[in-house]
Design an enzyme around this catalytic site. Structure first.
Site, PDB file in Angstrom:
ATOM      1  N   LYS A 123      -5.692 -33.666  15.863  1.00  0.00           N
ATOM      2  CA  LYS A 123      -6.285 -33.898  17.498  1.00  0.00           C
ATOM      3  C   LYS A 123      -5.543 -34.452  17.783  1.00  0.00           C
ATOM      4  O   LYS A 123      -4.685 -33.576  18.789  1.00  0.00           O
ATOM      5  CB  LYS A 123      -7.254 -34.328  17.582  1.00  0.00           C
TER       6      LYS A 123
ATOM      7  N   LYS B 287      -0.882 -31.086   8.716  1.00  0.00           N
ATOM      8  CA  LYS B 287      -2.380 -30.858   8.746  1.00  0.00           C
ATOM      9  C   LYS B 287      -2.993 -29.959  10.162  1.00  0.00           C
ATOM     10  O   LYS B 287      -2.164 -30.564  10.997  1.00  0.00           O
ATOM     11  CB  LYS B 287      -3.232 -31.743   8.099  1.00  0.00           C
TER      12      LYS B 287
ATOM     13  N   LYS C 291       1.901 -41.794  12.853  1.00  0.00           N
ATOM     14  CA  LYS C 291       1.484 -41.470  14.566  1.00  0.00           C
ATOM     15  C   LYS C 291       2.675 -42.562  15.061  1.00  0.00           C
ATOM     16  O   LYS C 291       3.211 -42.316  16.352  1.00  0.00           O
ATOM     17  CB  LYS C 291      -0.149 -42.606  14.379  1.00  0.00           C
TER      18      LYS C 291
HETATM   19  P1  ATP Z   1      -5.773 -37.515  14.281  1.00  0.00           P
HETATM   20  O1  ATP Z   1      -4.558 -36.841  14.671  1.00  0.00           O
HETATM   21  O2  ATP Z   1      -5.549 -38.079  16.694  1.00  0.00           O
HETATM   22  O3  ATP Z   1      -5.867 -38.904  14.056  1.00  0.00           O
HETATM   23  P2  ATP Z   1      -7.762 -36.541  13.218  1.00  0.00           P
HETATM   24  O4  ATP Z   1      -7.335 -34.472  12.885  1.00  0.00           O
HETATM   25  O5  ATP Z   1      -7.739 -36.949  12.177  1.00  0.00           O
HETATM   26  O6  ATP Z   1      -7.240 -36.881  14.648  1.00  0.00           O
HETATM   27  P3  ATP Z   1     -10.155 -38.008  12.824  1.00  0.00           P
HETATM   28  O7  ATP Z   1     -11.330 -38.060  14.002  1.00  0.00           O
HETATM   29  O8  ATP Z   1      -9.327 -38.956  12.931  1.00  0.00           O
HETATM   30  O9  ATP Z   1      -9.317 -36.481  13.859  1.00  0.00           O
HETATM   31  O10 ATP Z   1     -10.560 -37.478  11.429  1.00  0.00           O
HETATM   32  C1  ATP Z   1     -11.908 -37.686  11.333  1.00  0.00           C
HETATM   33  C2  ATP Z   1     -12.417 -37.035  10.437  1.00  0.00           C
HETATM   34  O11 ATP Z   1     -11.787 -34.997   9.672  1.00  0.00           O
HETATM   35  C3  ATP Z   1     -11.506 -37.682   8.833  1.00  0.00           C
HETATM   36  O12 ATP Z   1     -12.210 -37.972   8.134  1.00  0.00           O
HETATM   37  C4  ATP Z   1     -10.603 -36.795   8.725  1.00  0.00           C
HETATM   38  O13 ATP Z   1      -9.759 -36.843   7.326  1.00  0.00           O
HETATM   39  C5  ATP Z   1     -10.946 -35.330   8.404  1.00  0.00           C
HETATM   40  N1  ATP Z   1     -10.011 -34.261   9.272  1.00  0.00           N
HETATM   41  C6  ATP Z   1      -9.062 -34.273  10.199  1.00  0.00           C
HETATM   42  N2  ATP Z   1      -8.318 -33.253  10.427  1.00  0.00           N
HETATM   43  C7  ATP Z   1      -8.401 -32.710   8.870  1.00  0.00           C
HETATM   44  C8  ATP Z   1      -7.677 -31.726   8.404  1.00  0.00           C
HETATM   45  N3  ATP Z   1      -6.678 -31.104   9.000  1.00  0.00           N
HETATM   46  N4  ATP Z   1      -8.138 -30.727   7.308  1.00  0.00           N
HETATM   47  C9  ATP Z   1      -9.874 -31.621   6.666  1.00  0.00           C
HETATM   48  N5  ATP Z   1     -10.210 -32.809   7.254  1.00  0.00           N
HETATM   49  C10 ATP Z   1      -9.410 -33.350   8.757  1.00  0.00           C
HETATM   50 MG    MG Z   2      -7.342 -39.089  11.894  1.00  0.00          MG
END
Ligand code: ATP
Ligand code: MG
Length: 332
Positions: free
Chosen positions: A198, A195, A112
């Site tokens: 967000k 992956k 990040k």
């Molecule tokens: P960012 O990339 O900004 O960190 P994020 O997409 O990872 O955002 P979070 O709110 O940080 O979203 O994650 C919430 C939950 O979703 C966490 O438990 C994380 O492990 C899970 N998660 C996020 N992306 C994935 C994915 N692509 N596949 C499975 N689980 C995910």
């Molecule tokens: Mg995350």
């Protein structure tokens, strides 16, 4: 009952499909077996710049989505992280137990901060895994349902819990990650080596659950696959198709083997058309339920008030124990 704890960021407004399949689905399941605590982690959200009005709105939207996904405030404790001040308080204690080098090894931070550049990277982004340690330990959680990307942070949590217990005497439960292998990492539809995220995915690679269903259908139909034609699960050789099969199997409650059989001799087009329909059928009622909760702010506020009260009762007790062990003079 064993305890479960997890948190999700309110950063993007809508959850994405990876959040749902990797994490939120497991939150719903663990309500049945665990004394479960789930929170919208607004303290974590401000590790990157947020517009205040948007952050507030996104926090409500996150809560509404958690309810729409099946969290039941009578069977779990649902709250907003900033409503429980003990998170920041125990977070400080944990900061003082963490080595600088240890924190520097967190790969999420490396990724990040590389993306934001050194001048845009806050100290908060650097220490957020340590706040997460406090989030988990405050509730004496046994299980932490998360996606694969969080494994390293749960490992840090275990290390710090053990360190504190060794140094000051038994205080914290050492938690274990609850990661469901099949859905632990949902991939970006345009880049099946990354992956779905967000903050990192491009719009076309990311299925936002609150988007117009036809937008999501279109993204499925234009997902990157490969030049082969056979529909078969093979994460190494066929990551794009495998990702679609995982999504399809999980949303419909079928197995990958069944899907491979169903699509034998058929092309990627057929798979994508059907999955697009599955997607539309899933998100349509989900969006409607989310909107219902958003249209009823009194109910939502009542859920959060009750959740914060239940969470604080547990968090305050743990924090008091930790403060005492550390040697802080009790306030009279
Ligand atoms: P960012 O990339 O900004 O960190 P994020 O997409 O990872 O955002 P979070 O709110 O940080 O979203 O994650 C919430 C939950 O979703 C966490 O438990 C994380 O492990 C899970 N998660 C996020 N992306 C994935 C994915 N692509 N596949 C499975 N689980 C995910
Ligand atoms: Mg995350």
């Amino acid at each position: 009952r064993p305890r479960a704890l997890s948190g999700i960021q309110p950063t993007a407004g809508s959850f994405h499909l990876g959040n749902y399949l990797g994490a939120v689905r497991q939150y719903v399941a663990l309500q049945e077996t665990h004394d479960a605590f789930y929170m919208v982690v607004d303290l974590h959200a401000i590790t990157v710049p947020q517009d205040p009005a948007e952050l507030r709105a996104n926090t409500r939207t996150a809560v509404a989505q958690l309810l729409a996904a099946g969290l039941d405030p009578d069977r779990c404790t649902l709250f907003v992280q900033s409503h429980v001040p003990e998170h920041a308080q125990l977070g400080w204690v944990m900061n003082c137990l963490t080595g600088f080098g240890e924190a520097s090894r967190m790969t999420q931070f490396k990724d990040k901060s590389a993306k934001h550049g050194a001048n845009q990277t806050t100290v908060g982004l650097f220490t957020y895994p340590i706040l997460q340690v406090a989030d988990i330990l405050l509730y004496q959680a046994n299980a932490v349902p998360v996606g694969e990307d969080q494994r390293q942070h749960i490992e840090l949590t275990r290390d710090l819990a053990e360190r504190f217990n060794t140094r000051f005497g038994d205080t914290f439960t050492v938690p274990a990650p609850h990661i469901v292998r099949e859905t632990a990492k949902i991939y970006d539809l345009q880049d099946p080596s990354a992956k779905m995220s967000k903050s990192a995915s491009t719009a076309k690679g990311l299925i936002n659950l609150l988007d117009e269903p036809k937008v999501s259908a279109k993204k499925i139909k234009s997902a990157v696959t490969d030049t082969d034609t056979v529909i078969r699960f093979d994460a190494e050789e066929k990551p794009g198709v495998s990702n679609l099969l995982t999504i399809y199997a999980t949303l419909t409650g079928t197995t990958i083997a069944d899907l491979e059989q169903k699509y034998e001799g058929k092309g990627y087009g057929a798979l994508k058309t059907d999955l697009a329909e599955v997607m539309v059928d899933w998100v349509t009622p989900f969006r409607a339920r989310t909107q219902e909760y958003l249209d009823d702010p009194e109910t939502l506020d009542a859920v959060l008030a009750k959740g914060a009260e239940k969470a604080r009762a547990v968090a305050a007790e743990t924090l008091a124990q930790a403060y005492e062990k550390v040697g802080f003079l009790p306030a009279k």
